[in-house]
Design an enzyme around this catalytic site. Structure first.
Site, short mmCIF file in Angstrom:
data_model
loop_
_atom_site.label_atom_id
_atom_site.label_comp_id
_atom_site.label_asym_id
_atom_site.label_seq_id
_atom_site.Cartn_x
_atom_site.Cartn_y
_atom_site.Cartn_z
N HIS A 123 -44.78 -61.91 -80.75
CA HIS A 123 -45.82 -62.93 -80.49
C HIS A 123 -45.31 -64.24 -81.10
O HIS A 123 -44.31 -64.77 -80.66
CB HIS A 123 -47.13 -62.41 -81.08
CG HIS A 123 -48.36 -63.16 -80.71
ND1 HIS A 123 -48.40 -64.12 -79.74
CD2 HIS A 123 -49.65 -63.07 -81.18
CE1 HIS A 123 -49.63 -64.61 -79.64
NE2 HIS A 123 -50.41 -63.99 -80.50
N HIS A 168 -43.06 -62.55 -70.59
CA HIS A 168 -44.42 -62.78 -71.07
C HIS A 168 -45.33 -61.78 -70.39
O HIS A 168 -45.11 -61.44 -69.23
CB HIS A 168 -44.85 -64.21 -70.71
CG HIS A 168 -46.02 -64.68 -71.50
ND1 HIS A 168 -47.31 -64.38 -71.15
CD2 HIS A 168 -46.09 -65.41 -72.64
CE1 HIS A 168 -48.12 -64.91 -72.04
NE2 HIS A 168 -47.41 -65.54 -72.96
N ASP A 202 -41.62 -70.11 -76.54
CA ASP A 202 -40.82 -70.00 -77.76
C ASP A 202 -39.33 -70.23 -77.55
O ASP A 202 -38.58 -70.35 -78.52
CB ASP A 202 -41.02 -68.61 -78.38
CG ASP A 202 -42.38 -68.48 -79.00
OD1 ASP A 202 -42.83 -69.48 -79.58
OD2 ASP A 202 -43.00 -67.41 -78.90
N1 ACO Z 1 -35.40 -59.28 -72.53
C1 ACO Z 1 -34.98 -58.25 -71.77
N2 ACO Z 1 -35.77 -57.42 -71.08
C2 ACO Z 1 -37.08 -57.65 -71.16
C3 ACO Z 1 -37.63 -58.72 -71.93
C4 ACO Z 1 -36.74 -59.55 -72.62
N3 ACO Z 1 -37.18 -60.57 -73.36
N4 ACO Z 1 -38.96 -58.70 -71.81
C5 ACO Z 1 -39.27 -57.68 -71.02
N5 ACO Z 1 -38.14 -57.04 -70.62
C6 ACO Z 1 -38.02 -55.91 -69.70
C7 ACO Z 1 -38.46 -54.62 -70.37
O1 ACO Z 1 -37.36 -53.95 -70.95
C8 ACO Z 1 -39.04 -53.87 -69.18
O2 ACO Z 1 -37.96 -53.37 -68.42
P1 ACO Z 1 -38.08 -51.92 -67.70
O3 ACO Z 1 -39.17 -52.11 -66.68
O4 ACO Z 1 -36.74 -51.67 -67.16
O5 ACO Z 1 -38.48 -50.96 -68.79
C9 ACO Z 1 -39.72 -54.95 -68.36
O6 ACO Z 1 -38.97 -56.15 -68.65
C10 ACO Z 1 -41.19 -55.16 -68.69
O7 ACO Z 1 -41.29 -55.39 -70.10
P2 ACO Z 1 -42.55 -55.00 -70.97
O8 ACO Z 1 -42.11 -54.80 -72.39
O9 ACO Z 1 -43.28 -53.86 -70.33
O10 ACO Z 1 -43.43 -56.28 -70.83
P3 ACO Z 1 -44.65 -56.68 -71.75
O11 ACO Z 1 -45.58 -57.46 -70.92
O12 ACO Z 1 -45.20 -55.50 -72.48
O13 ACO Z 1 -43.98 -57.61 -72.89
C11 ACO Z 1 -43.23 -59.44 -74.13
C12 ACO Z 1 -44.10 -58.97 -72.97
C13 ACO Z 1 -43.64 -58.70 -75.42
C14 ACO Z 1 -43.47 -60.92 -74.37
C15 ACO Z 1 -41.75 -59.18 -73.77
O14 ACO Z 1 -41.38 -59.85 -72.61
C16 ACO Z 1 -40.81 -59.52 -74.92
O15 ACO Z 1 -40.61 -58.69 -75.83
N6 ACO Z 1 -40.22 -60.77 -74.93
C17 ACO Z 1 -39.38 -61.18 -76.00
C18 ACO Z 1 -40.23 -61.65 -77.16
C19 ACO Z 1 -40.90 -62.98 -76.89
O16 ACO Z 1 -40.25 -63.92 -76.45
N7 ACO Z 1 -42.19 -63.07 -77.25
C20 ACO Z 1 -42.95 -64.30 -77.11
C21 ACO Z 1 -44.01 -64.18 -76.09
S1 ACO Z 1 -44.83 -65.73 -75.90
C22 ACO Z 1 -45.87 -65.82 -77.20
O17 ACO Z 1 -46.32 -64.87 -77.77
C23 ACO Z 1 -46.22 -67.14 -77.65
#
Ligand code: ACO
Length: 429
Positions: free
Chosen positions: A268, A307, A363
Site C-alpha cells: 500500500h 493496482h 508510487d
Molecule cells: N509485478 C509483477 N506482477 C504483478 C504485479 C507487479 N507489481 N502486480 C500484480 N502482478 C501479477 C500477479 O502476480 C498476478 O499474476 P497471476 O495472475 O499470474 O498470478 C496478477 O498480476 C494479479 O495480481 P494480484 O496480486 O492478484 O492483484 P491485486 O489486485 O491483488 O494486487 C497490488 C494489487 C497489491 C497493488 C499489486 O499489483 C502489487 O503488489 N503491486 C506492487 C506494489 C505496489 O506498487 N503497491 C502500490 C499500490 S498503489 C497504493 O497503494 C497507493
C-alpha cells in the site's frame, strides 16, 4: 425492465427475486436462501473484498478501467492544475463543495490554529530511539493525541468532530516533521502559520540553524500537488481500516493511527519506498531486462506497478511523471529516473504486464521526487499519510453520519473442527 435478479437454488428448486439498486444486491437479501428453515442462510464469500461495496459514498469516484479519478466530481487533473493550495482541496474533499473566499479563509484559520502540538507530545516523541522509523513514531504519536483530547470520544457530536478534524489536519505535518528531526537529532522547528500547508512543512523539515528558510516555489508547488494526489482514494486498505475502526465509535486519533498503520505496508503506502529499493537494486540500465525477466519468472514484483482498481494508467502517476521534470530542474535529475523510464517502457510493451493490465501507479514516480527533494526513504509513507489524513477523516465523517452504517463485523465461513472434547496434557500426542 424490472430492477430485480432471479436466483434459482438448484438444491431446492426455489426461486428468489432480489431487488437491484445501483448495480448491487444487498448481501443480507441472500440470507433468505436456505435449504432448511433452521439454517443460517446464504452469504457472499469475498476474501479481500474484491467485489463487495461496504458503503455508499459521495466523496471519490474511480473508474479503474478508464483511469478516471475524481474528488466530489472534479477530475483529478483539473484539481491538480487549478487548486491554489492543499487546504482548498481538503475543504472540497471534506465538505463536498469548493470553498468560496470567506469559507476558505475561515477553514485555513481554523486549521492553522491547530498546527502546534502540546509540549508533552514533544517529550513523548523524545522517548523513541534515535533510529526509530518515522512512520512508527507518527502512528504512535497520532494515537497518543487521543489522551490529550479526551472529548474526541464524543463522536456523535458534530461540533466536537469538526474540532478534531481541524486538529488532525493541522498537526499531522508537525508530527511528521518532528519525527524526522528526532531521527536526525536536530532541534524541532515550530509551525509557521504565515506559510502554506506545504511550505510550512518544508520549513519544519529542512530549516537549519538560525538562518531564515526560504521556501522554494517549485518544491512547494510539487509537494502541494503530491498531498492533493494522495488526499483520498475511496475504499482502499487504509481507508477501510479507518471506517472499520471508527465504526466502533472510538475517537478519530485512534482510528487515524490504525489507518496509518494499514498504509505502512509495502503493498500500500510503503510501495514508493519499495520502488526506490528496487531501482537501487537494479543499479543500471543494462540490468533492466534481467530484472524484468526475474519478475516474470515470479521472483519478485515490479514495485509501483499494478493496482487493485486501476487496470489502466493511474491518472495520478501521469500528473506526477510530468511534475518530476519540473522538480528535477531545481534539484538536479534523479539518476534513477532513467532506470524507471526504461522499466516503464519495457513493461508497457511486454505481454506479461499488458495481459495483466499492470500500469505504473502513483508510487512509481512519487518516490523519485521525494528523494530528489531531500526526503529520506523512511519518511515516504509519512508523506503519504499527511495527504491521506484528509480522506480518512472525510470517510470517517461520512460513515458516522450514514444511517445505514453500524459497527463493522464481517462474517466467516467456518471450516475448522466440529465439536470435540478437551484432552488432558498427558493424553496428547
Ligand atoms: N509485478 C509483477 N506482477 C504483478 C504485479 C507487479 N507489481 N502486480 C500484480 N502482478 C501479477 C500477479 O502476480 C498476478 O499474476 P497471476 O495472475 O499470474 O498470478 C496478477 O498480476 C494479479 O495480481 P494480484 O496480486 O492478484 O492483484 P491485486 O489486485 O491483488 O494486487 C497490488 C494489487 C497489491 C497493488 C499489486 O499489483 C502489487 O503488489 N503491486 C506492487 C506494489 C505496489 O506498487 N503497491 C502500490 C499500490 S498503489 C497504493 O497503494 C497507493
Amino acid at each position: 425492465m424490472a430492477d430485480t435478479i432471479t436466483i434459482i437454488d438448484n438444491r431446492t428448486g426455489k426461486k428468489y427475486d432480489l431487488p437491484i439498486q445501483h448495480d448491487t444486491i444487498k448481501a443480507l437479501d441472500l440470507r433468505q436462501i436456505k435449504v432448511k428453515d433452521d439454517e443460517f442462510g446464504m452469504m457472499g464469500y469475498d476474501p479481500a473484498f474484491m467485489n463487495t461495496a461496504s458503503c455508499v459514498s459521495k466523496i471519490t469516484y474511480i473508474d479503474g478501467d478508464k483511469g478516471i479519478l475524481r474528488y466530489r466530481g472534479y477530475p483529478i487533473e483539473q484539481i491538480a492544475e487549478n487548486a491554489q493550495s492543499f487546504l482548498e482541496v481538503a475543504y472540497l474533499v471534506l465538505k463536498g463543495e469548493l470553498p468560496n473566499k470567506k469559507q476558505l479563509e475561515d477553514w485555513r484559520y481554523n486549521i492553522k490554529m491547530h498546527t502546534m502540538v502540546h509540549e508533552n507530545v514533544k517529550t513523548l516523541m523524545e522517548g523513541f530511539r534515535y533510529d526509530a522509523h518515522p512512520m512508527g513514531i507518527f502512528i504512535s504519536t497520532v494515537a497518543a493525541l487521543s489522551t490529550f483530547y479526551p472529548e474526541a470520544k464524543q463522536v456523535r457530536n458534530a461540533e466536537v468532530r469538526e474540532k478534531q478534524i481541524y486538529r488532525l489536519i493541522g498537526k499531522v505535518p508537525t508530527i511528521a516533521a518532528f519525527a524526522y528531526r528526532h531521527s536526525k537529532g536536530m532541534p524541532y522547528v515550530y509551525p509557521d502559520n504565515d506559510l502554506t500547508y506545504a511550505g510550512n512543512f518544508l520549513k519544519m523539515m529542512f530549516k537549519a540553524g538560525e538562518s531564515p528558510y526560504k521556501v522554494n516555489d517549485t518544491l512547494e508547488h510539487a509537494l502541494t500537488i503530491l498531498f492533493i494526489l494522495h488526499a483520498d482514494h475511496e475504499q482502499n486498505c487504509s481507508t477501510s481500516a479507518m471506517r472499520v475502526i471508527g465504526s466502533s465509535e472510538c475517537d478519530p486519533y485512534s482510528a487515524t493511527a490504525g489507518a496509518a498503520a494499514a498504509l505502512w505496508g509495502p503493498l500500500h503506502g510503503g510501495a514508493n519506498e519499495a520502488v526506490i529499493h528496487m531501482l537501487d537494486q537494479i543499479g543500471s540500465m543494462k540490468n533492466v531486462p534481467g530484472f524484468i525477466k526475474e519478475v516474470k519468472d515470479g521472483k519478485g514484483r515490479l514495485m509501483g506497478f499494478g493496482h487493485r482498481v486501476y487496470k489502466n494508467y493511474d491518472p495520478r502517476a501521469k500528473v506526477i511523471k510530468k511534475m518530476a521534470y519540473e522538480v528535477f530542474e531545481v534539484t538536479g535529475r534523479n539518476p534513477m529516473l532513467d532506470i524507471a523510464l526504461e522499466l516503464e517502457r519495457i513493461a508497457l510493451e511486454d505481454e506479461y504486464f499488458v495481459k495483466r493490465k499492470l500500469y505504473p501507479n502513483v508510487d512509481f514516480y512519487s518516490g523519485l521526487i521525494y528523494q530528489a527533494m531531500g526526503f529520506p526513504l523512511d519518511l515516504f509513507p509519512v508523506l503519504f499519510a499527511i495527504g491521506r489524513t484528509t480522506g480518512w477523516l472525510a470517510q470517517w465523517e461520512e460513515m458516522l453520519t450514514d444511517p445505514e452504517q453500524k459497527i463493522s463485523r464481517p462474517r466467516q465461513v467456518y471450516l475448522g473442527s466440529g465439536s470435540r472434547n478437551w484432552v488432558p496434557t498427558i493424553d496428547r500426542k
